[in-house]
Design an enzyme around this catalytic site. Structure first.
Site, mmCIF file in Angstrom:
data_model
loop_
_atom_site.group_PDB
_atom_site.id
_atom_site.type_symbol
_atom_site.label_atom_id
_atom_site.label_comp_id
_atom_site.label_asym_id
_atom_site.label_seq_id
_atom_site.Cartn_x
_atom_site.Cartn_y
_atom_site.Cartn_z
ATOM 1 N N HIS A 164 -49.574 -26.831 -6.864
ATOM 2 C CA HIS A 164 -49.545 -28.297 -6.934
ATOM 3 C C HIS A 164 -48.885 -28.762 -8.232
ATOM 4 C CE1 HIS A 164 -50.707 -32.478 -6.838
ATOM 5 N NE2 HIS A 164 -51.442 -32.332 -7.932
ATOM 6 N N ASP A 222 -45.193 -28.262 -7.916
ATOM 7 C CA ASP A 222 -44.658 -29.245 -6.977
ATOM 8 C C ASP A 222 -44.553 -30.612 -7.643
ATOM 9 O OD1 ASP A 222 -43.734 -29.980 -4.407
ATOM 10 O OD2 ASP A 222 -45.714 -30.755 -3.883
#
Length: 113
Positions: free
Chosen positions: A78, A81
């Protein structure tokens, strides 16, 4: 996932999030034709995203050097990203600011005639 890796992921998210917020301030400045403020904000956004990117790069280099074997982590994925998304937003904002400056200077030249 080690505590160090959790901290790294959280710092990536923190710095990238700060970069996003500052980048939005720059775009808000452009909307008001304040290009000087926009440029200042983009410099700050670049500094924040660079901090986030360095943390990610250090983690990747540690693993590549065999210093730390990493297992898959949803949190770190995450963070990466988030980093890459905001890097793209910053690149787009830079282009928007450049285009806005060009349009503004062309309008100013037309108005001066």
């Amino acid at each position: 996932m080690t505590e160090e890796k959790v901290q790294a992921a959280m710092m990536i998210i923190l710095h990238a999030g700060d970069a996003r917020a500052i980048c939005m301030e720059a775009l808000n400045a452009v909307a008001k034709n304040d290009f000087e403020l926009a440029d200042e904000k983009m410099k700050l956004a670049s500094k924040e995203i660079t901090k986030a990117h360095k943390i990610q790069t250090d983690a990747i280099q540690d693993e590549a050097a065999g210093e730390e074997k990493s297992e898959y982590s949803l949190l770190f994925a995450h963070a990466q990203d988030t980093l890459m998304t905001i890097m793209s937003e910053i690149n787009l904002a830079k282009q928007i600011i450049s285009i806005s400056k060009t349009v503004d200077s062309r309008i100013s030249a037309l108005e001066a005639k």
